[in-house]
Design a protein around this motif. Structure first.
Motif, PDB file in Angstrom:
ATOM      1  N   THR A   1      -1.537   3.989   6.828  1.00 53.58           N
ATOM      2  CA  THR A   1      -2.663   2.472   6.012  1.00 53.58           C
ATOM      3  C   THR A   1      -1.792   1.258   6.821  1.00 53.58           C
ATOM      4  OG1 THR A   1      -4.312   4.080   4.338  1.00 53.58           O
ATOM      5  CG2 THR A   1      -3.498   1.270   4.435  1.00 53.58           C
TER       6      THR A   1
ATOM      7  N   ASN B   1      -2.433  -1.678   9.244  1.00 54.89           N
ATOM      8  CA  ASN B   1      -2.880  -2.891   9.208  1.00 54.89           C
ATOM      9  C   ASN B   1      -2.049  -3.587   9.110  1.00 54.89           C
ATOM     10  OD1 ASN B   1      -5.364  -2.624   7.204  1.00 54.89           O
ATOM     11  ND2 ASN B   1      -4.255  -1.818   5.855  1.00 54.89           N
TER      12      ASN B   1
ATOM     13  N   LEU C   1      -7.303  -5.038  -1.692  1.00 54.18           N
ATOM     14  CA  LEU C   1      -7.593  -4.867  -0.069  1.00 54.18           C
ATOM     15  C   LEU C   1      -7.671  -3.100  -0.206  1.00 54.18           C
ATOM     16  CD1 LEU C   1      -7.758  -4.517   2.663  1.00 54.18           C
ATOM     17  CD2 LEU C   1      -5.672  -4.852   2.918  1.00 54.18           C
TER      18      LEU C   1
ATOM     19  N   LYS D   1     -11.072  -2.140   2.579  1.00 54.54           N
ATOM     20  CA  LYS D   1     -10.212  -1.712   4.033  1.00 54.54           C
ATOM     21  C   LYS D   1     -11.282  -1.020   5.107  1.00 54.54           C
ATOM     22  CE  LYS D   1      -6.584   0.415   2.055  1.00 54.54           C
ATOM     23  NZ  LYS D   1      -5.402   1.547   0.709  1.00 54.54           N
ATOM     24  N   PRO D   2     -10.849  -0.309   6.019  1.00 59.67           N
ATOM     25  CA  PRO D   2      -9.328  -1.473   6.813  1.00 59.67           C
ATOM     26  C   PRO D   2      -9.471  -2.707   7.544  1.00 59.67           C
ATOM     27  CG  PRO D   2     -11.102  -0.348   8.585  1.00 59.67           C
ATOM     28  CD  PRO D   2     -12.235  -0.246   6.996  1.00 59.67           C
ATOM     29  N   LEU D   3      -8.524  -3.405   7.640  1.00 60.08           N
ATOM     30  CA  LEU D   3      -8.680  -4.327   7.999  1.00 60.08           C
ATOM     31  C   LEU D   3      -8.783  -4.424   9.446  1.00 60.08           C
ATOM     32  CD1 LEU D   3      -4.950  -6.266   6.414  1.00 60.08           C
ATOM     33  CD2 LEU D   3      -6.996  -6.557   6.783  1.00 60.08           C
TER      34      LEU D   3
ATOM     35  N   THR E   1     -10.041   0.640  -0.494  1.00 59.02           N
ATOM     36  CA  THR E   1     -11.601   1.517  -0.198  1.00 59.02           C
ATOM     37  C   THR E   1     -12.700   1.730  -1.109  1.00 59.02           C
ATOM     38  OG1 THR E   1      -9.391   3.279  -1.078  1.00 59.02           O
ATOM     39  CG2 THR E   1     -10.360   3.227   1.488  1.00 59.02           C
TER      40      THR E   1
ATOM     41  N   ASP F   1       0.905  -1.153   0.076  1.00 56.28           N
ATOM     42  CA  ASP F   1      -0.005   0.103  -0.234  1.00 56.28           C
ATOM     43  C   ASP F   1       0.835   1.317   0.188  1.00 56.28           C
ATOM     44  OD1 ASP F   1      -1.765   2.262   0.856  1.00 56.28           O
ATOM     45  OD2 ASP F   1      -3.005   0.665   1.305  1.00 56.28           O
TER      46      ASP F   1
ATOM     47  N   ASP G   1      -3.096  -3.011  -2.816  1.00 53.72           N
ATOM     48  CA  ASP G   1      -4.341  -1.814  -2.492  1.00 53.72           C
ATOM     49  C   ASP G   1      -4.025  -1.752  -4.274  1.00 53.72           C
ATOM     50  OD1 ASP G   1      -5.192   0.421  -2.331  1.00 53.72           O
ATOM     51  OD2 ASP G   1      -3.540   1.712  -2.492  1.00 53.72           O
TER      52      ASP G   1
END
Length: 134
Positions: free
Chosen positions: A17, A21, A95, A119-121, A97, A12, A64
């Motif tokens: 982030t 994560n 993963l 997201k988010p994890l 948004t 990512d 990402d």
């Protein structure tokens, strides 16, 4: 009990982030080591280091989609060109948004992608990943 996932690679471009994560993954009892990179190019470098036995092969990659220079889709193209001995058995989960339905459809068509999550994890999401993929 041994970890189900020995190594996770987080890809990512956003440092915050990755930090968040990484904290979530390391708090889960079934995940062991976490490595982070901030670009698709850095991830390819990491995987080349795996081939040279200077890095641990990830069991799972959280990728990402929207990154500068090399986005997640471009990474997947390059990933498919790597030595199959290295890429075999690596699960890739997008993963993102993104709420774009085209991203979800595209991920379903890509043979390298095992799942698409938003997201988010969280620990619950990680439980689902383990249940569905390990």
């Amino acid at each position: 009990m041994n970890a189900l996932v020995n190594c996770v690679l987080l890809i990512d471009d956003d440092k915050a982030t990755n930090f968040f994560n990484e904290r979530v993954v390391t708090r889960h009892k079934d995940f062991c080591q976490v490595n982070t990179v901030q670009s698709g190019l850095a991830a390819l470098d990491y995987l080349n280091a795996v081939e040279k036995n200077t890095a641990i092969k990830p069991d799972l990659i959280f990728l990402d989609i929207n990154m500068p220079a090399m986005n997640g889709w471009e990474f997947l193209v390059e990933f498919s060109k790597l030595n199959p001995g290295i890429t075999k058995d690596i699960k890739i989960i997008l993963l993102s948004t993104s709420s774009n339905p085209d991203d979800v459809r595209e991920s379903a068509k890509n043979h390298s992608v095992d799942d698409f999550i938003n997201k988010p994890l969280s620990l619950d999401l990680l439980d689902n990943v383990l249940r569905n993929h390990f």
